[in-house]
Design an enzyme around this catalytic site. Sequence first.
Site, mmCIF file in Angstrom:
data_model
loop_
_atom_site.group_PDB
_atom_site.id
_atom_site.type_symbol
_atom_site.label_atom_id
_atom_site.label_comp_id
_atom_site.label_asym_id
_atom_site.label_seq_id
_atom_site.Cartn_x
_atom_site.Cartn_y
_atom_site.Cartn_z
ATOM 1 N N CYS A 86 0.831 -1.209 0.000
ATOM 2 C CA CYS A 86 0.000 0.000 0.000
ATOM 3 C C CYS A 86 0.868 1.261 0.000
ATOM 4 O O CYS A 86 1.486 1.568 -1.006
ATOM 5 C CB CYS A 86 -0.988 -0.046 1.174
ATOM 6 S SG CYS A 86 -2.363 1.108 0.964
ATOM 7 N N HIS A 202 -3.342 -5.614 1.181
ATOM 8 C CA HIS A 202 -2.651 -5.820 2.455
ATOM 9 C C HIS A 202 -2.593 -7.304 2.815
ATOM 10 O O HIS A 202 -3.531 -7.822 3.445
ATOM 11 C CB HIS A 202 -3.385 -5.068 3.566
ATOM 12 C CG HIS A 202 -3.202 -3.602 3.543
ATOM 13 N ND1 HIS A 202 -2.304 -2.940 4.358
ATOM 14 C CD2 HIS A 202 -3.801 -2.644 2.788
ATOM 15 C CE1 HIS A 202 -2.360 -1.637 4.107
ATOM 16 N NE2 HIS A 202 -3.262 -1.432 3.172
ATOM 17 N N GLU A 204 -0.954 -8.699 5.156
ATOM 18 C CA GLU A 204 -0.935 -8.903 6.613
ATOM 19 C C GLU A 204 -2.341 -8.938 7.192
ATOM 20 O O GLU A 204 -2.550 -9.452 8.288
ATOM 21 C CB GLU A 204 -0.084 -7.809 7.287
ATOM 22 C CG GLU A 204 -0.756 -6.455 7.467
ATOM 23 C CD GLU A 204 -0.730 -5.601 6.208
ATOM 24 O OE1 GLU A 204 -0.346 -6.098 5.140
ATOM 25 O OE2 GLU A 204 -1.094 -4.403 6.311
#
Length: 231
Positions: A86, A202, A204
Amino acid sequence: MRFAVVQFGGSNCDRDVARVLSEVCGIDTDLVWYKEGLSRAYDAVVLPGGFSYGDYLRAGAIAARTRVMDDVRRIARGDGLVLGICNGAQILAESGLVPGVFTVNAYPRFICRPAFLRVERNDTPFTRLYGQGEVVEIPIAHREGRYIPPASMGSGDLEERVAFRFCDAHGNVTAGSNPNGSHGNITGVLSERGNVLAMMPHPERASEEILGSTGGKRVFLSMAEYIVENC
């Protein structure tokens, strides 16, 4: 093996990435404040999401000009891996470590929702644990994530750089499955040597069952496996 997660002023996904790397994937990981630089040897560096320096000038523009990026470039020139997520992807584009830019979404508003991605290459250090053409669900959260390649880059060269594309749940790449208007639905782009990846979604946030998806975890595990085998 050791990873670094670089914290800039305005990073807000740094601890999320570090937690997934260390506690979910079992990788030794340091959180590094950008002013400290990368003073020890690292096998991989992650530039996390957020709003570094408030996105003044352009998203990622100021962070790309900090001294720690000289260390990131050194690792990218060597055998290490660099992942930008990002805002981290925007920083890598501003740094010239991947081709093209990430700019304001076609409809200029912040988008935060799950997205389907199609794995375009599974022969990279970041995607080797995915199947070719596999569809994974990884969330996005950005206002400036629309990828535009360099005008001078031919379509053949561009295709070699594409790791992920937005798609629908069945892997179809369509205008309707492109949430931000990116060129060719591209949302993950590689450096020429393939050891730098800039991606807007993302991973994560898709690395544990409790988060609703584990589709992103294999990005980090792919990096770890590659390092074990090649470094």
